[in-house]
Design a protein around this motif. Structure first.
Motif, PDB file in Angstrom:
ATOM      1  N   HIS A  98       0.842  -1.199   0.000  1.00 61.25           N
ATOM      2  CA  HIS A  98       0.000   0.000   0.000  1.00 61.25           C
ATOM      3  C   HIS A  98       0.875   1.247   0.000  1.00 61.25           C
ATOM      4  CE1 HIS A  98      -3.961  -1.787   1.813  1.00 61.25           C
ATOM      5  NE2 HIS A  98      -3.616  -2.344   0.673  1.00 61.25           N
ATOM      6  N   GLY A  99       0.380   2.298  -0.625  1.00 63.59           N
ATOM      7  CA  GLY A  99       1.049   3.586  -0.600  1.00 63.59           C
ATOM      8  C   GLY A  99       2.231   3.727  -1.532  1.00 63.59           C
ATOM      9  N   LYS A 100       2.445   2.774  -2.411  1.00 58.89           N
ATOM     10  CA  LYS A 100       3.592   2.809  -3.323  1.00 58.89           C
ATOM     11  C   LYS A 100       3.199   3.177  -4.746  1.00 58.89           C
ATOM     12  CE  LYS A 100       6.020  -0.649  -0.576  1.00 58.89           C
ATOM     13  NZ  LYS A 100       6.542  -2.036  -0.538  1.00 58.89           N
ATOM     14  N   GLY A 101       1.911   3.399  -4.995  1.00 63.68           N
ATOM     15  CA  GLY A 101       1.444   3.786  -6.325  1.00 63.68           C
ATOM     16  C   GLY A 101       1.026   2.631  -7.213  1.00 63.68           C
ATOM     17  N   PHE A 102       1.146   1.402  -6.741  1.00 61.62           N
ATOM     18  CA  PHE A 102       0.783   0.248  -7.574  1.00 61.62           C
ATOM     19  C   PHE A 102      -0.689   0.295  -7.995  1.00 61.62           C
ATOM     20  CE2 PHE A 102       4.386  -1.795  -5.182  1.00 61.62           C
ATOM     21  CZ  PHE A 102       5.229  -1.938  -6.273  1.00 61.62           C
ATOM     22  N   GLY A 103      -1.564   0.639  -7.069  1.00 58.36           N
ATOM     23  CA  GLY A 103      -2.988   0.689  -7.380  1.00 58.36           C
ATOM     24  C   GLY A 103      -3.297   1.707  -8.455  1.00 58.36           C
ATOM     25  N   ARG A 104      -2.769   2.898  -8.304  1.00 55.44           N
ATOM     26  CA  ARG A 104      -2.998   3.975  -9.276  1.00 55.44           C
ATOM     27  C   ARG A 104      -2.554   3.554 -10.678  1.00 55.44           C
ATOM     28  NH1 ARG A 104      -0.379   7.397  -6.221  1.00 55.44           N
ATOM     29  NH2 ARG A 104       1.332   7.610  -7.651  1.00 55.44           N
ATOM     30  N   ILE A 133      -8.136   5.057   0.718  1.00 56.10           N
ATOM     31  CA  ILE A 133      -7.048   4.688  -0.193  1.00 56.10           C
ATOM     32  C   ILE A 133      -7.591   4.469  -1.600  1.00 56.10           C
ATOM     33  CG2 ILE A 133      -5.347   2.890  -0.740  1.00 56.10           C
ATOM     34  CD1 ILE A 133      -4.956   2.519   2.286  1.00 56.10           C
ATOM     35  N   SER A 134      -8.694   3.730  -1.718  1.00 54.36           N
ATOM     36  CA  SER A 134      -9.289   3.493  -3.036  1.00 54.36           C
ATOM     37  C   SER A 134      -9.847   4.773  -3.636  1.00 54.36           C
ATOM     38  CB  SER A 134     -10.394   2.435  -2.958  1.00 54.36           C
ATOM     39  OG  SER A 134      -9.836   1.156  -2.811  1.00 54.36           O
ATOM     40  N   ILE A 135     -10.494   5.576  -2.821  1.00 56.98           N
ATOM     41  CA  ILE A 135     -11.041   6.838  -3.314  1.00 56.98           C
ATOM     42  C   ILE A 135      -9.932   7.690  -3.929  1.00 56.98           C
ATOM     43  CG2 ILE A 135     -12.059   9.043  -2.583  1.00 56.98           C
ATOM     44  CD1 ILE A 135     -13.755   7.345  -0.573  1.00 56.98           C
ATOM     45  N   LEU A 136      -8.819   7.836  -3.222  1.00 57.06           N
ATOM     46  CA  LEU A 136      -7.696   8.638  -3.730  1.00 57.06           C
ATOM     47  C   LEU A 136      -7.116   8.052  -5.017  1.00 57.06           C
ATOM     48  CD1 LEU A 136      -5.864   9.489  -0.377  1.00 57.06           C
ATOM     49  CD2 LEU A 136      -7.162  11.061  -1.841  1.00 57.06           C
ATOM     50  N   ALA A 137      -6.992   6.736  -5.071  1.00 56.95           N
ATOM     51  CA  ALA A 137      -6.420   6.094  -6.260  1.00 56.95           C
ATOM     52  C   ALA A 137      -7.311   6.293  -7.479  1.00 56.95           C
ATOM     53  CB  ALA A 137      -6.192   4.598  -6.001  1.00 56.95           C
ATOM     54  N   PHE A 138      -8.606   6.064  -7.331  1.00 58.86           N
ATOM     55  CA  PHE A 138      -9.509   6.212  -8.473  1.00 58.86           C
ATOM     56  C   PHE A 138      -9.632   7.680  -8.895  1.00 58.86           C
ATOM     57  CE2 PHE A 138     -10.657   1.860  -7.491  1.00 58.86           C
ATOM     58  CZ  PHE A 138     -10.922   1.325  -8.747  1.00 58.86           C
ATOM     59  N   GLU A 139      -9.704   8.596  -7.939  1.00 56.07           N
ATOM     60  CA  GLU A 139      -9.769  10.013  -8.297  1.00 56.07           C
ATOM     61  C   GLU A 139      -8.497  10.456  -9.026  1.00 56.07           C
ATOM     62  OE1 GLU A 139     -10.796  12.136  -4.694  1.00 56.07           O
ATOM     63  OE2 GLU A 139     -12.944  11.705  -4.967  1.00 56.07           O
ATOM     64  N   ALA A 140      -7.342   9.946  -8.601  1.00 56.27           N
ATOM     65  CA  ALA A 140      -6.079  10.285  -9.269  1.00 56.27           C
ATOM     66  C   ALA A 140      -6.052   9.784 -10.713  1.00 56.27           C
ATOM     67  CB  ALA A 140      -4.897   9.703  -8.490  1.00 56.27           C
ATOM     68  N   CYS A 141      -6.885   8.800 -11.020  1.00 54.08           N
ATOM     69  CA  CYS A 141      -6.951   8.229 -12.375  1.00 54.08           C
ATOM     70  C   CYS A 141      -8.097   8.820 -13.198  1.00 54.08           C
ATOM     71  CB  CYS A 141      -7.082   6.712 -12.289  1.00 54.08           C
ATOM     72  SG  CYS A 141      -5.639   5.928 -11.564  1.00 54.08           S
ATOM     73  N   TYR A 163     -19.898   4.875  -2.430  1.00 53.27           N
ATOM     74  CA  TYR A 163     -19.865   5.802  -3.560  1.00 53.27           C
ATOM     75  C   TYR A 163     -19.843   5.030  -4.873  1.00 53.27           C
ATOM     76  CZ  TYR A 163     -18.391   9.637  -0.453  1.00 53.27           C
ATOM     77  OH  TYR A 163     -18.315  10.589   0.521  1.00 53.27           O
ATOM     78  N   LEU A 164     -20.403   5.652  -5.899  1.00 53.68           N
ATOM     79  CA  LEU A 164     -20.271   5.158  -7.265  1.00 53.68           C
ATOM     80  C   LEU A 164     -19.377   6.143  -8.011  1.00 53.68           C
ATOM     81  CD1 LEU A 164     -20.965   3.343  -9.688  1.00 53.68           C
ATOM     82  CD2 LEU A 164     -23.010   4.746 -10.025  1.00 53.68           C
ATOM     83  N   TYR A 165     -18.298   5.634  -8.555  1.00 49.92           N
ATOM     84  CA  TYR A 165     -17.359   6.427  -9.348  1.00 49.92           C
ATOM     85  C   TYR A 165     -17.418   5.951 -10.794  1.00 49.92           C
ATOM     86  CZ  TYR A 165     -14.946   8.852  -5.570  1.00 49.92           C
ATOM     87  OH  TYR A 165     -14.625   9.685  -4.532  1.00 49.92           O
ATOM     88  N   GLN A 166     -17.222   6.877 -11.730  1.00 52.91           N
ATOM     89  CA  GLN A 166     -17.181   6.541 -13.155  1.00 52.91           C
ATOM     90  C   GLN A 166     -16.046   7.267 -13.842  1.00 52.91           C
ATOM     91  OE1 GLN A 166     -21.191   7.796 -14.366  1.00 52.91           O
ATOM     92  NE2 GLN A 166     -21.481   5.727 -15.114  1.00 52.91           N
ATOM     93  N   LYS A 167     -15.544   6.619 -14.876  1.00 54.51           N
ATOM     94  CA  LYS A 167     -14.615   7.272 -15.805  1.00 54.51           C
ATOM     95  C   LYS A 167     -15.168   7.056 -17.204  1.00 54.51           C
ATOM     96  CE  LYS A 167      -9.992   7.841 -17.392  1.00 54.51           C
ATOM     97  NZ  LYS A 167      -8.616   7.824 -16.989  1.00 54.51           N
ATOM     98  N   LEU A 168     -15.410   8.164 -17.895  1.00 55.06           N
ATOM     99  CA  LEU A 168     -15.914   8.114 -19.270  1.00 55.06           C
ATOM    100  C   LEU A 168     -14.763   8.424 -20.215  1.00 55.06           C
ATOM    101  CD1 LEU A 168     -19.284  10.016 -18.810  1.00 55.06           C
ATOM    102  CD2 LEU A 168     -18.909   7.552 -18.850  1.00 55.06           C
ATOM    103  N   PHE A 169     -14.712   7.695 -21.317  1.00 54.35           N
ATOM    104  CA  PHE A 169     -13.634   7.895 -22.294  1.00 54.35           C
ATOM    105  C   PHE A 169     -14.051   8.751 -23.470  1.00 54.35           C
ATOM    106  CE2 PHE A 169     -12.410   4.014 -20.042  1.00 54.35           C
ATOM    107  CZ  PHE A 169     -11.121   4.355 -19.658  1.00 54.35           C
ATOM    108  N   THR A 170     -15.325   9.188 -23.515  1.00 49.31           N
ATOM    109  CA  THR A 170     -15.755  10.042 -24.621  1.00 49.31           C
ATOM    110  C   THR A 170     -15.750  11.494 -24.215  1.00 49.31           C
ATOM    111  OG1 THR A 170     -18.059   9.700 -23.981  1.00 49.31           O
ATOM    112  CG2 THR A 170     -17.188   8.348 -25.770  1.00 49.31           C
TER     113      THR A 170
END
Length: 170
Positions: A98-104, A133-141, A163-170
């Motif tokens: 954890h905390g090493k950037g692998f998740g991001r 930790i997950s919130i920060l990783a997904f928001e950073a992406c 929470y529901l998070y989304q990433k749209l590619f369009t």
């Protein structure tokens, strides 16, 4: 660390031991809606099933490895809907990594793969409100918080929001 410092690969039979350890760690069950451990036999069958095309299985688990090819975690596509061009993302990183950037970086790699090879337009993640930790990783992406599911999961003798998070590619 950069995207070149990690890779995603298919599950192999040699991953069973670490997969068994992570999936049967009761502290993670609250996030995966588990109430009992997986058997070795069941996980062996699951790994064997991973040869199925994602268009058939509607899910795919990848192993996250570091430069030394050591396993640092797993990342999944689930609820894959090719018609609607969307899929869910789930990730788990070994506690000592954890905390090493692998998740991001794994989230970014999986996003690149999903967009380029599966024609995905939307990736989503369901994240417990307390899982910072997950919130920060997904928001950073580039994932955006688009919803709150009130009293969505029950664990530790009380209801928890998600929470529901989304990433749209369009």
């Amino acid at each position: 660390m950069s995207l070149n410092d990690i890779s995603l690969r298919a599950l192999e039979p040699s991953d069973i031991k670490i997969l068994l350890e992570i999936e049967n760690n009761t502290s993670y069950w609250k996030y995966s809606n588990r109430t009992e451990p997986y058997s070795l036999d069941l996980l062996e069958k699951y790994v064997d099933q991973q040869v199925q095309d994602i268009f058939q299985a509607r899910q795919k688990k990848f192993v996250i490895t570091n430069l030394k090819k050591a396993t640092v975690g797993f990342i999944d596509l689930f609820e894959f809907e090719p018609i609607h061009r969307r899929a869910g993302v789930g990730i788990i990183i070994n506690e000592n990594d954890h905390g090493k950037g692998f998740g991001r970086y794994a989230i970014k790699l999986l996003g690149n793969y999903a967009k380029q090879h599966l024609n995905i337009n939307c990736l989503f993640a369901n994240i417990a409100i307390e899982n910072e930790i997950s919130i920060l990783a997904f928001e950073a992406c580039g994932y955006k918080k688009v919803g709150l599911k009130k009293a969505w999961n029950f664990y530790q003798d009380k209801f928890h929001d998600e929470y529901l998070y989304q990433k749209l590619f369009t």
